[in-house]
Enzyme design. Structure first.
Site, PDB file in Angstrom:
ATOM      1  CE  LYS A 106     -29.896   9.268 -10.069  1.00  0.00           C
ATOM      2  NZ  LYS A 106     -29.851   7.810 -10.239  1.00  0.00           N
TER       3      LYS A 106
HETATM    4  C1  LIG Z   1     -28.787   7.122 -10.981  1.00  0.00           C
HETATM    5  C2  LIG Z   1     -28.518   5.710 -10.625  1.00  0.00           C
HETATM    6  C3  LIG Z   1     -27.290   5.076 -10.917  1.00  0.00           C
HETATM    7  C4  LIG Z   1     -26.196   5.765 -11.698  1.00  0.00           C
HETATM    8  O1  LIG Z   1     -25.538   6.742 -10.952  1.00  0.00           O
HETATM    9  P1  LIG Z   1     -24.624   7.838 -11.679  1.00  0.00           P
HETATM   10  O2  LIG Z   1     -24.175   8.736 -10.597  1.00  0.00           O
HETATM   11  O3  LIG Z   1     -25.497   8.510 -12.694  1.00  0.00           O
HETATM   12  O4  LIG Z   1     -23.507   7.099 -12.333  1.00  0.00           O
HETATM   13  C5  LIG Z   1     -27.090   3.771 -10.469  1.00  0.00           C
HETATM   14  N1  LIG Z   1     -28.059   3.105  -9.808  1.00  0.00           N
HETATM   15  C6  LIG Z   1     -29.253   3.662  -9.523  1.00  0.00           C
HETATM   16  C7  LIG Z   1     -30.265   2.868  -8.807  1.00  0.00           C
HETATM   17  C8  LIG Z   1     -29.529   4.979  -9.910  1.00  0.00           C
HETATM   18  O5  LIG Z   1     -30.726   5.524  -9.634  1.00  0.00           O
END
Ligand SMILES: *Cc1c(COP(=O)(O)O)cnc(C)c1O
Length: 435
Positions: A106
């Site tokens: 993220k």
């Molecule tokens: C947010 C997140 C996901 C999921 O990603 P999306 O884009 O919401 O499908 C997977 N792994 C981790 C570690 C995350 O923080």
């Protein structure tokens, strides 16, 4: 130009789409078309750096919405971290997306969004205030992403006593342009306060409030970059390429589809989920049933109504056959995820986090029936982020990497407030005076 998934005829500029986040009709912004990158670009990718390649992708996608020198600066600053492709077995690679400040993918979206917002509001008189309610991870990525970005302040709200110690340290130790409010209440209280703040007239007249939520188009865009970069790092780019994406809200997978639309040669995407298997179920049965989420050990994917499903539907004209032609779905229980972490460590010596493990398991299932591929799974978080779970499964200690270790030692700086809009307003309006 972008349209809202609730109104295919609407037209919104990139700048408005970023600053609004979500369309006024509640839809998600989608580009009208996807410009395809040139043959020369693909022939030369292995000679480009991550930043050079990303700039080219962004520039092609945006078609002039941000001038080249400004865009180059945004990309350079957003991509301070690497995204290495690590070989786990002869045809399976981990695309490691956890080398940023909060050790999860993220960071890419948050850092790019922060700099893009600062750029788009550079001529406005009022400083912008980003207001975010968080139950943990999104908040820390946003806080880190906006930390030190001029012209932007961030106000984070988190429920007191309801986030992990590591998460709390990540949320409360930055200082600078980040204000963290520890709310005596639940996550739902925090969210309600944010919603009410956006609707409050006095605040609207005195502050330029905005959100940085995960459906913002400027968070998706940088997530395209690392799909191209993964491709460029492959030893044999002739072999068909499959990406397995551990999914919750399906932003990461949607970004992969955007990259594919821009010409990246992808044979298939694996939508890998935990028990919250709304999308794999849709692919299998042709029926989409959103439902309340269940808790799992891959908790960043505990989503029962994935927000980016609307974007995928728009991309495929709501045709199930089109979905199935490029995406396969797999879901796994916590037991299967645990077994996968153990197995991959025993055989390959590679330590997966629970989210990456779901992606690995999906890829492995697919590759049992499809050989001669390059299989790439997205490793979205460092295992130390889910240390308790991983240590219990592997019965060994997981070292905490530098950036996390540093924040664990810093003093907590937060303002404790009672739940309620008035409390929040007081802080927001007071902080304006020394702005
Ligand atoms: C947010 C997140 C996901 C999921 O990603 P999306 O884009 O919401 O499908 C997977 N792994 C981790 C570690 C995350 O923080």
């Amino acid at each position: 130009m972008f349209y809202s998934t609730n109104n295919p005829k609407s037209k919104t500029s990139f700048s408005e789409a970023v600053l609004q986040g979500i369309a006024p009709d509640g839809g998600l912004f989608m580009p009208y078309s996807f410009p395809v990158l040139s043959k020369e670009f693909f022939a030369s990718v292995h000679r480009l750096s991550f930043r050079e390649m990303s700039f080219e992708v962004a520039r092609t996608f945006l078609g002039g919405a941000i001038s080249d020198p400004d865009l180059e600066k945004i990309v350079d600053e957003a991509l301070e971290m690497d995204a290495p492709l690590v070989k786990v077995s002869p045809s399976v690679y981990a695309l490691e997306l956890f080398h940023g400040p909060t050790l999860a993918f993220k960071d890419f979206g948050a850092r790019f969004l922060a700099r893009t917002m600062a750029y788009l509001t550079r001529n406005s008189e009022r400083e912008i205030t980003v207001l975010v309610a968080t139950s943990g991870d999104t908040g820390s990525a946003v806080a880190q992403g906006f930390y030190g970005v001029p012209g932007v302040k961030v106000c984070l709200l988190y429920p007191s006593g309801k986030v992990s110690h590591i998460q709390e340290q990540q949320l409360t130790t930055l200082g600078g342009n980040i204000t963290t409010l520890e709310v005596e209440g639940t996550f739902d209280d925090c969210q309600r306060m944010v919603k009410e703040a956006f609707a409050d007239r006095e605040l609207a007249s005195k502050k330029q409030l905005t959100s940085a939520n995960s459906i913002n188009i400027a968070r998706l865009l940088p997530q395209m970059f690392y799909y191209f970069y993964a491709y460029s790092q492959l030893e044999d780019r002739q072999r068909p390429l499959v990406f397995s994406v551990p999914s919750g809200n399906f932003g990461n997978l949607t970004a992969g589809l955007f990259a594919w639309k821009m010409g990246l040669p992808v044979k298939r995407f694996i939508a890998a989920t935990n028990r919250n298997d709304v999308v794999p179920e849709y692919l299998k049965e042709g029926r989409y049933r959103a439902r309340p989420s269940e808790s799992t050990i891959s908790n960043a994917m505990d989503v029962g109504a994935p927000s980016n499903f609307a974007r995928m539907v728009a991309l495929f004209n709501n045709e199930l056959a089109a979905f199935r032609a490029i995406i396969s779905g797999y879901s796994f229980t916590d037991e299967e995820t645990r077994a996968c972490i153990r197995d991959v460590y025993d055989r390959q010596g590679y330590v997966l986090d629970p989210h990456g493990a779901v992606a690995f398991a999906g890829l492995r299932s697919y590759m049992e029936e499809n050989r001669e591929l390059n299989g790439v799974f997205l490793e979205t978080a460092h295992p130390a982020k889910f240390r308790d779970t991983v240590e219990e499964i592997l019965q060994m200690e997981i070292p905490v990497p530098g950036p996390l270790a540093i924040c664990l030692d810093k003093p907590k700086k937060s303002i404790r407030i009672k739940s309620g809009l008035e409390e929040l307003k007081e802080v927001l309006l007071a902080s304006g005076e020394n702005a």
